[in-house]
Design a protein around this motif. Structure first.
Motif, short mmCIF file in Angstrom:
data_model
loop_
_atom_site.label_atom_id
_atom_site.label_comp_id
_atom_site.label_asym_id
_atom_site.label_seq_id
_atom_site.Cartn_x
_atom_site.Cartn_y
_atom_site.Cartn_z
N ARG A 1 48.25 -84.24 22.03
CA ARG A 1 49.55 -83.73 22.41
C ARG A 1 50.06 -84.52 23.61
NH1 ARG A 1 51.23 -77.49 24.07
NH2 ARG A 1 53.49 -77.82 24.10
N ARG B 1 52.94 -83.13 18.98
CA ARG B 1 51.56 -82.75 18.66
C ARG B 1 51.08 -83.50 17.43
NH1 ARG B 1 49.70 -77.39 20.58
NH2 ARG B 1 51.45 -76.26 21.50
N THR C 1 48.17 -83.16 14.64
CA THR C 1 47.21 -82.18 14.13
C THR C 1 46.65 -82.65 12.79
OG1 THR C 1 48.96 -80.92 13.04
CG2 THR C 1 48.34 -80.24 15.27
N THR D 1 45.99 -77.91 20.32
CA THR D 1 46.27 -77.13 19.11
C THR D 1 45.37 -75.91 19.06
OG1 THR D 1 46.10 -77.09 16.70
CG2 THR D 1 44.78 -78.74 17.83
#
Length: 700
Positions: free
Chosen positions: A502, A475, A477, A665
């Motif tokens: 992701r 992921r 973020t 997310t």
């Protein structure tokens, strides 16, 4: 008077006798007594026995014991042992000497499963050994002399770990323990080591002797030949052995050269010659850490050229490499590690740090060649690999994973890089926790910290099947688009704003490229809001009037990015777009296409609709085609795109966003500018309801 006379007479006699005793202190001699007949018989028998033993030892033919000794040794070692030459014994000393000529030691029975007619384990022209009797009575074994002439030794270890140099319950990893040897000679030795567990073959010679020189001479043990067809040299030197004692450490120097690998050591055997108790300052260097497997049996990663040093302490089956430091490629390394042997699989545990990691060095771990430009460190072989990569324009490394090695060791490694040198990437830190257990390699977590944002996740490689399986879940973020897009010639960014992504993939194959070529899963990238230079927004659909005019005037006017989504399904290594939409203040762009991970080529077509009236409504689709390393951007003039599909396009983006954002997310889903999209869609008649923005079943 008579009494007085008697007193005086006795006193005088006493004085005279006392004087005699002083003058002649010897006691009076006893009369000679002849030994009894029984005593004479005992003394005579003892003398006769001694004489008989002496005579027996003088006239005894020691060769008569060759057969019994051979049969006893065969039973103890569980293989045929024979003395085919003379057996000579020199017993008249406090250090008796034994010589055996023509010694032959056969192979264990299991060796015939590898070779139906194996050569003997050892053929030795002569063995001579001498032992001190008095220290032996105190429990110490000291050999004044040990000589081995023209030995021809063939050592063998099978894939299952059976080794012909182990006897009974003793394991092949158990440290060798030799007595103190004060003169050790190996003359004209031949050695072959076929280690099928490590896929290592050594063929060469071994010699040991005292050599004259400075400081009264040195003891030298030397082996040279070839290891897996690469030149090999091992040399151990120490002080003269003459004064060696089991109670004093024995200092030594050692050097090993195997191809490009070099090992130097300066240390001591704490209790000669118990090789399970030693310590040394060790330096190891070479072209690739992976090549140490032939020497150590450890599964180490591929690396650029390296050099590391540290203090090595061996305590039985445990090796501690303390305070190691050095460089791997252009990255520094420091930390501590230890290795446990004598198990089903060796176990390595390490805690490692880098003050500065050169990012391309990290690629070597998955078989990628490091950078080879000026100032970069790479071996000759890696330079060839890099040239082939550049010539074929391939990105994913195709180096074959050595699955047998992955299955043969367990490990636990922690690594941290405090700073990272990564041109064109805003990478600041790297950390990972690695575990290798029974053929399953896990990186959890693996984390890359950017100047803004983090890439975290888990990688699992299962090497137990014939073809290994790799699972990846990563992921991105809190990252920013402008950190990953190069600055334009005018020093400004084309696009700015947050980005999150992701990738969840699973593939089979024994290289990164082969696993990617078979991968299944999904990948999603979302820019929930941001700013883009209006000129580029106009050109998403190639507005021939507005966009080109803005570019030619170098306008830095910006327009908002309300939402951008690139969502792919991955099947058999082909990434196919589910949704590829970018909604800006002036243009709504939609696209479709594929990315083939096997051929490493992409093929995209992007069309745009203007959200404002234009005098010239000439919108030409953009094409992006070609290899990953050098895609080409072009135009498809065969079809000009007209306005009118905005409502449908907005409708196509709303529902996917609602489902995709939680997959990417959950923490940032609420920040996406989806409300504006919903409002626009309703105004323009898109078949969308506000409630549709709530996902029924988000991706896991």
């Amino acid at each position: 008077m008579a009494g007085l006379a008697r007193y005086e007479g006795s006193t005088g006699a006493t004085i005279l006798s006392t004087a005699d005793a002083i003058l002649d202190p010897k006691p009076p001699r006893k009369p000679f007594q002849r030994p009894s007949r029984r005593a004479l018989i005992g003394i005579g028998s003892a003398l006769a026995l001694v004489a008989a033993v002496v005579a027996f030892l003088v006239i005894f033919d020691w060769n008569w014991l060759r057969g019994p000794i051979g049969r006893y040794a065969s039973a103890q070692l569980q293989r045929e042992v024979a003395i085919t030459g003379d057996l000579r014994v020199h017993p008249w000393s406090f250090a008796p000497k034994v010589e055996a000529y023509g010694v032959r030691v056969g192979q264990p029975a299991w060796a015939r499963t590898i070779d139906p007619d194996p050569a003997p384990m050892a053929r030795i022209q002569r063995i001579a050994i001498q032992i001190k009797i008095l220290p032996l009575l105190r429990g110490q074994m000291i050999l004044p002399f040990l000589a081995i002439d023209k030995p021809d030794v063939r050592l063998l270890r099978a894939k299952d770990g059976k080794a012909n140099w182990t006897f009974g319950a003793r394991t092949s990893d158990k440290p060798l323990k030799l007595p103190a040897i004060q003169r050790f000679v190996i003359h004209d030795g031949q050695l072959r080591v076929d280690d099928r567990q490590r896929d290592a073959l050594f063929v060469g010679t071994v010699d040991a002797q005292e050599r004259a020189g400075e400081r009264g001479g040195r003891f030298v043990l030397e082996g040279k030949g070839s290891l897996n067809k690469a030149d090999f040299l091992a040399q151990v030197t120490g002080g003269p052995l003459l004064n060696i004692s089991p109670d004093r450490p024995y200092p030594f120097d050692a050097e090993i050269r195997a191809g490009s690998t070099r090992i130097t050591a300066e240390g001591q055997v704490n209790k000669p010659f118990d090789l399970g108790r030693l310590e040394t300052q060790l330096t190891v260097s070479g072209a690739d850490l992976n090549r140490l497997h032939d020497l150590t049996g450890l599964t180490l990663p591929n690396t650029p050229p390296y050099r590391v040093s540290g203090h090595l302490v061996r305590k039985g089956l445990r090796y501690d490499f303390e305070k190691l430091s050095g460089r791997v490629g252009d990255s520094d390394i420091r930390g501590d590690l230890f290795v446990l042997t004598g198990r089903e699989r060796p176990y390595l545990e390490a805690d490692l740090r880098s003050r500065r990691l050169d990012f391309d060095d990290l690629g070597s771990l998955v078989g990628a060649a490091p950078a080879t430009g000026r100032g970069e460190t790479a071996s000759a072989g890696q330079q060839v690999e890099a040239a082939q990569r550049d010539a074929t324009q391939r990105l994913l490394p195709d180096a074959t994973l050595q699955v047998d090695r992955v299955r043969a060791m367990d490990a636990k490694v922690s690594y941290r890089a405090e700073t990272v040198n990564a041109p064109n990437l805003p990478l600041r830190k790297v950390s990972m926790e690695l575990a290798l257990d029974k053929g399953v390699l896990t990186l959890d977590p693996i984390a890359f910290t950017f100047s803004r944002g983090d890439l975290k996740g888990k990688v699992r490689l299962d090497a137990r099947p014939k073809i290994p399986r790799t699972d990846v879940d990563l992921r991105l973020t809190n990252a920013r688009l402008e950190d990953f897009i190069p600055i334009m010639s005018d020093g400004k960014r084309a696009i700015e704003g947050p980005v999150m992504a992701r990738a969840k993939l699973s593939g089979v194959g024994n290289s990164v490229h082969r696993a990617a070529a078979s991968a299944d899963g999904s990948m999603t990238v979302v820019a929930p809001r941001g700013e883009i230079r209006q000129a580029f927004a106009e050109l998403l659909g190639v507005n021939a009037s507005k966009g080109l005019i803005l570019l030619l005037s170098k306008s830095d006017k910006e327009t908002p990015v309300r939402c951008a989504v690139a969502d792919f399904d991955v099947k058999n290594g082909v990434m196919t777009t589910n949704h590829l939409v970018a909604d800006t203040g002036v243009v709504l762009a939609r696209g479709r296409g594929t990315i083939n991970l096997e051929t490493e080529r992409m093929d995209f077509r992007i069309e745009g609709d203007s959200k404002k009236p234009r005098l010239v409504r000439l919108f030409i689709p953009i094409t992006i085609k070609g290899p990953f390393m050098a895609p080409k951007i072009g135009l498809d003039p065969s079809k000009a795109v007209g306005q009118g599909g905005i409502a449908a396009a907005l409708g196509s983006i709303i529902n996917p966003l609602a489902a995709l954002l939680p997959f990417v997310t959950t923490g940032e889903a609420k920040d996406a500018d989806c409300a504006g999209l919903v409002a626009d869609a309703k105004q323009q008649g898109a078949p969308v309801k506000v409630t549709q923005t709530t996902p029924a079943k988000p991706k896991k």
